[in-house]
Design an enzyme around this catalytic site. Structure first.
Site, PDB file in Angstrom:
ATOM      1  N   HIS A 106      12.140  -1.745  -8.177  1.00  8.43           N
ATOM      2  CA  HIS A 106      11.539  -0.624  -8.924  1.00  8.43           C
ATOM      3  C   HIS A 106      12.166  -0.518 -10.314  1.00  8.43           C
ATOM      4  O   HIS A 106      11.914   0.444 -11.038  1.00  8.43           O
ATOM      5  CB  HIS A 106      11.779   0.699  -8.196  1.00  8.43           C
ATOM      6  N   MET A 233       0.980  -1.171  10.500  1.00  9.17           N
ATOM      7  CA  MET A 233       2.310  -1.281   9.880  1.00  9.17           C
ATOM      8  C   MET A 233       3.266  -0.227  10.435  1.00  9.17           C
ATOM      9  O   MET A 233       4.451  -0.474  10.614  1.00  9.17           O
ATOM     10  CB  MET A 233       2.195  -1.186   8.356  1.00  9.17           C
ATOM     11  N   LYS A 248       0.772   9.284   4.567  1.00  7.92           N
ATOM     12  CA  LYS A 248      -0.685   9.460   4.700  1.00  7.92           C
ATOM     13  C   LYS A 248      -1.456   8.217   4.283  1.00  7.92           C
ATOM     14  O   LYS A 248      -2.468   7.873   4.851  1.00  7.92           O
ATOM     15  CB  LYS A 248      -1.145  10.641   3.851  1.00  7.92           C
TER      16      LYS A 248
HETATM   17  P1  A3P Z   1       1.918   8.389   0.822  1.00  8.89           P
HETATM   18  O1  A3P Z   1       3.269   9.022   0.810  1.00  8.89           O
HETATM   19  O2  A3P Z   1       1.000   8.980  -0.208  1.00  8.89           O
HETATM   20  O3  A3P Z   1       1.297   8.356   2.157  1.00  8.89           O
HETATM   21  P2  A3P Z   1       6.091   2.421  -1.220  1.00  8.89           P
HETATM   22  O4  A3P Z   1       5.859   1.363  -0.203  1.00  8.89           O
HETATM   23  O5  A3P Z   1       6.027   1.916  -2.629  1.00  8.89           O
HETATM   24  O6  A3P Z   1       7.304   3.202  -0.910  1.00  8.89           O
HETATM   25  O7  A3P Z   1       4.845   3.423  -1.132  1.00  8.89           O
HETATM   26  C1  A3P Z   1       4.690   4.310  -0.045  1.00  8.89           C
HETATM   27  C2  A3P Z   1       3.275   4.855  -0.074  1.00  8.89           C
HETATM   28  O8  A3P Z   1       2.368   3.813   0.339  1.00  8.89           O
HETATM   29  C3  A3P Z   1       3.095   6.001   0.923  1.00  8.89           C
HETATM   30  O9  A3P Z   1       2.097   6.861   0.383  1.00  8.89           O
HETATM   31  C4  A3P Z   1       2.604   5.245   2.142  1.00  8.89           C
HETATM   32  O10 A3P Z   1       1.966   6.040   3.088  1.00  8.89           O
HETATM   33  C5  A3P Z   1       1.669   4.238   1.494  1.00  8.89           C
HETATM   34  N1  A3P Z   1       1.425   3.095   2.395  1.00  8.89           N
HETATM   35  C6  A3P Z   1       2.323   2.419   3.134  1.00  8.89           C
HETATM   36  N2  A3P Z   1       1.717   1.506   3.902  1.00  8.89           N
HETATM   37  C7  A3P Z   1       0.404   1.602   3.632  1.00  8.89           C
HETATM   38  C8  A3P Z   1      -0.751   0.920   4.130  1.00  8.89           C
HETATM   39  N3  A3P Z   1      -0.646  -0.019   5.073  1.00  8.89           N
HETATM   40  N4  A3P Z   1      -1.953   1.279   3.641  1.00  8.89           N
HETATM   41  C9  A3P Z   1      -2.059   2.245   2.690  1.00  8.89           C
HETATM   42  N5  A3P Z   1      -1.008   2.935   2.201  1.00  8.89           N
HETATM   43  C10 A3P Z   1       0.205   2.619   2.660  1.00  8.89           C
END
Ligand code: A3P
Length: 285
Positions: A106, A233, A248
């Site tokens: 990041h 996942m 979400k």
């Molecule tokens: P939300 O908190 O809005 O649900 P990162 O991986 O960069 O930390 O991002 C996390 C965000 O991606 C979270 O968003 C998470 O729910 C979403 N996310 C993780 N896996 C996902 C998937 N398989 N499909 C869609 N969104 C996903």
């Protein structure tokens, strides 16, 4: 000599986020984190692929999708982006992985190893609309034990977009990457949007395949879709599940959080800070 030290960064209500200040760069205080210098000195291979995102932009999701497209295999294990998350784990943790590796961060480009630019390795960036990022980040930070944050949403938004919290402001991150692309036109960068992947994952996966130089059948792409849903996942990725990464996974949850006043404040700030940025973000689907 490293000047890293732990700091408690207050939100607008005085609640604090425990963070690491590494020579002026704020990041999570990961127990085994190598610090900026450690990240800078990682040995980059010619065929490494960088996955660069602002936090909460879908990194875990795109890591898994890219991994399966790259290997041509449906992988049912609990490995996540944290295996190669450069500011989270020391280089030894991924130095022996088979090529091609997908390295995640990041951090801004200037904090990544110089060889990312020198060797012109492939970079995938994933961007997500800032309102959903803010909501996701707030919920995540409150659940991340090492941050010890108990603040309220109303006190979070302003300092987040003023860049006072870890990783700085989303706007600075996005502008910085646009600048990197402009000043390094021969660096292969694929820019993806979280919302586009939500809208049409197969189309976006075809773009990733083309970028990586791999050919995958429609039947395989369909299997990757099935294996990378939130439900799939959430079931497979135990560690990430424990720290509430899979919340979400939609577009537009910000409407349940932003007040009218916060929304107006944000839109104004966006206009001021992003005037020269021509990227279009989707806030609903
Ligand atoms: P939300 O908190 O809005 O649900 P990162 O991986 O960069 O930390 O991002 C996390 C965000 O991606 C979270 O968003 C998470 O729910 C979403 N996310 C993780 N896996 C996902 C998937 N398989 N499909 C869609 N969104 C996903």
């Amino acid at each position: 000599m490293s000047q890293a030290h732990v700091v408690d960064v207050p939100d607008d209500g005085g609640d604090t986020l425990t963070s690491l200040n590494d020579n002026g760069v704020l990041m999570p205080n990961f127990p085994d984190g190598p610090g900026i210098q450690g990240v800078r000195s990682v040995k980059i291979r010619n065929d490494d692929i960088m996955l660069c995102t602002y936090s909460k932009s879908g990194t875990h999701w795109l890591f898994e999708i890219t991994r399966e497209l790259l290997t041509g295999e449906i992988i049912e294990d609990d490995v996540t982006m944290s295996q190669t998350f450069m500011e989270f784990c020391p280089e030894e943790g991924y130095a022996d992985l088979q090529s091609p590796r997908i390295l995640c961060s990041h951090l801004l480009m200037k904090h990544l190893p110089e060889d990312v630019l020198n060797k012109k390795i492939k970079v995938i960036t994933v961007l997500r609309n800032p309102k959903d990022v803010a909501v996701s980040f707030y919920n995540f930070l409150k659940k991340l034990p090492l941050v010890r944050y108990k603040g309220q949403w109303k006190n979070f938004l302003n300092p987040l977009f003023q860049g006072k919290f870890m990783y700085g402001s989303w706007m600075d991150y996005v502008i910085d990457w646009e600048q990197v692309k402009k000043t390094n036109p021969d660096l292969p960068v694929l820019t993806l949007f979280y919302e586009d992947v939500k809208q049409d994952q197969t189309r976006e996966m075809r773009r990733i395949c083309e970028f990586l130089g791999v050919e995958r059948t429609d039947a395989f792409l369909s299997r990757v879709c099935d294996n990378t849903t939130m439900t799939a996942m959430r079931t497979l990725k135990n560690t990430a599940r424990q720290i509430a990464v899979f919340r979400k996974g939609g577009v537009g949850d910000w409407k349940n959080w932003f007040t009218v006043a916060q929304n107006e404040w944000f839109d104004q700030l966006y206009q001021e800070k992003m005037t020269d940025c021509h990227l279009q973000f989707k806030y609903t689907l």
